[in-house]
Design a protein around this motif. Structure first.
Motif: not given
Length: 565
Positions: A539-565
């Protein structure tokens, strides 16, 4: 009540603020918990969603947004992945453990937003942590958007058919034992069709799955292969199947008397009840052209016509390709072609800006002394892409990427565009089976036109590999035997109507080439869909960078994600 109000409040807020859906918004509430099921004369405790095996279906239309609240009442952490859903700009809900999120802890919950965009047909969902997907999985049925229709005559009825693995032991115990010895895991005890093994297994005759049909009616069968470690052949006695879709996209219809389907893949097929009223077997049997261990059993189900007739003393059963018939497997693969018409256009990249040649191999790791490893002396099994066995991080890569200003240099290394040492991939006899290991990732610029050639090798236990990429559908533009020839093979690529899929079977000692446009920013997992190979590091991970606009960029995270600790 406070928790329920909090969850519902979040769902409403999320639907108002974050959803880009043009279609409807749908809600599901799932509880992950242990449930007892009796099969093969024994009662086993398995992990389920809402006490069901297979799990509940999601029904939606193209373009809808679905919110699923997952309440984990099981004994260990879990994540849920929406297999084949592109999740435009929203990797936060994609689900693979330690790639996009940390597990939902026992007693915790997480509301995931599933964004349906171009997908139409059948996809599926499954657990994406350890081997929990053995019993935690189900279908996603995506119907045509309002005002549109199927590209074929509307079927009279619609039925999901899910293939699964069944273990008498707890599947996590099977995994733990394998990891402790470094060897192959024990194989499953049975295959099931819609949760039932069928009458070739002990104590299973009375519970065999039965599909009731009416003479002259046409049925859309939505077939999901959720089996852990085997590719499969499937056939129906005396009935041809017309394949009309695969992996959430339509294909040019073709008639066949068997299916070849890998773990992770879905197939939509039409079956017409056009035979004499009687009983007919549906049969599921493995395809395997390797020396690796596998479950060499057969599952059966029934098609039973309605009406008055004498039950046959001998029920017709279909004929199959041989278990190692790789030619029949590949002949099925090359028949899959996109509709590629005005209503279902495709856009195959022609001017490639990023090219990756990727070997897929089963390998070895040398174990420290006195560790109990048992493979070829003091070794354990491993697997690799470009001679790197992926080391899963201990925190979620996506969250680290976002929190560190879209940079992961402190956690990962670059995945090479080609193997570190070129060799005769499918004929080499003296190449070392040992592999390096590390957390290597592929980084793509937004808008890259990408080509990846997966090359099978002669290292270790050679076999087909079902490769899957999260966050994308891609075009299977070519496949062949032996070593890929960059001088001649691209000239034979299908750039006119290649199938748009999310999981492919890289042939044993052969190659497959895919193309896609990197237009979905985020961190996306790529892996073999044999569970043991992902565990070993294929396996591997594929990172696709943001584009130059809001519509070509990742959305911000939701208010809650499962904690890592």
């Amino acid at each position: 009540m406070g928790l329920i109000s909090e969850v519902l409040g979040f769902m409403v807020l999320a639907s108002l603020l974050f959803s880009n859906a043009e279609g409807a918004i749908r809600y599901y509430h799932w509880v992950v918990k242990e449930t007892n099921f009796t099969k093969l004369c024994e009662t086993s405790t398995i992990l389920t969603v809402n006490d069901r095996f297979p799990g509940p279906e999601i029904h939606a239309k193209k373009g809808d947004t679905v919110f699923v609240t997952v309440q984990n009442s099981g004994p260990y952490g879990i994540t849920i992945h929406w297999h084949g859903v592109k999740m435009p700009r929203n990797p936060w809900s994609d689900g693979p453990e330690y790639i996009t999120q940390c597990p939902i802890k026992s007693g915790g919950n997480f509301t995931q937003e599933i964004n349906l965009s171009t997908e139409e047909g059948t996809l599926w969902w499954h657990a994406h942590s350890d081997w929990s997907r053995a019993t935690v999985h189900g279908a996603i049925k995506i119907f045509p958007a309002k005002g549109t229709s199927y590209p074929f005559r509307t079927p009279d009825e619609d039925q999901t058919i899910v293939f699964s693995s069944w273990y008498k032991s707890k599947v996590m115990d099977v995994l733990d034992e394998s990891l402790s010895t470094g060897g192959d895991p024990n194989v499953s005890d049975a295959y099931t069709i819609n949760g039932e093994p069928g009458d070739l297994y002990d104590c299973s005759n009375e519970t065999m799955y039965t599909l009731l049909v009416k003479t002259g009616k046409t049925y859309l069968l939505r077939i999901v292969n959720s089996i852990l470690n085997e590719e499969m052949f499937f056939a129906i006695a005396n009935h041809n199947m017309t394949v009309v879709g695969s992996d959430g996209a339509y294909v040019k219809p073709f008639s066949t008397d068997y299916l070849f389907i890998t773990p992770g893949q879905t197939m939509d097929v039409l079956v017409t009840a056009n035979q004499a009223a009687s009983h007919y077997y549906m049969v599921l049997t493995p395809f395997l052209d390797t020396d690796s261990s596998y479950d060499n059993t057969t599952s059966r189900a029934l098609i039973k016509y309605s009406g008055n007739y004498t039950t046959p003393s001998t029920i017709p059963t279909p004929t199959f390709p041989n278990i190692s018939d790789s030619i029949s497997a590949q002949l099925f693969v090359v028949r899959l072609k996109s509709l590629a018409d005005a209503a279902h256009p495709i856009n195959v990249p022609k001017n490639i800006t990023r090219q990756i040649f990727m070997t897929v191999s089963v390998n070895l790791f040398a174990c420290p002394n006195s560790t109990g490893c048992t493979v070829d002396g003091n070794n354990k099994l491993a697997a690799s892409l470009n001679n790197n066995s992926f080391v899963m991080p201990s925190t979620a890569l996506l969250q680290e990427y976002y929190n560190n200003n879209y940079n992961l240099s402190h956690l990962v290394d670059d995945f090479p565009n080609k193997p570190p040492t070129p060799f005769n991939y499918t004929t080499v006899a003296n190449m070392s089976a040992y592999t390096a290991e590390g957390t290597q990732v592929i980084t793509l610029n937004y808008g890259d036109d990408v080509e990846i050639v997966f090359q099978g090798t002669n290292i270790g236990a050679t076999q087909n590999h079902p490769m899957h990429l999260h966050g994308y559908s891609f075009y299977l533009v070519g496949t062949g035997s032996a070593d890929f020839d960059n001088g001649t093979d691209p000239g034979r690529f299908n750039l006119v109507d290649p199938p748009e899929v999310n999981t492919i079977a890289v042939p044993r000692k052969g190659w497959s080439a895919i193309r896609f446009k990197a237009d979905n920013p985020g961190v996306w997992f790529m892996h073999c869909h044999f569970e043991r190979h992902t565990t070993w590091g294929m396996s591997t991970a594929v990172i696709v960078k943001n584009g130059g606009t809001k519509k070509t960029s990742m959305r911000p995270p939701p208010s809650y994600m499962p904690p890592c600790s």
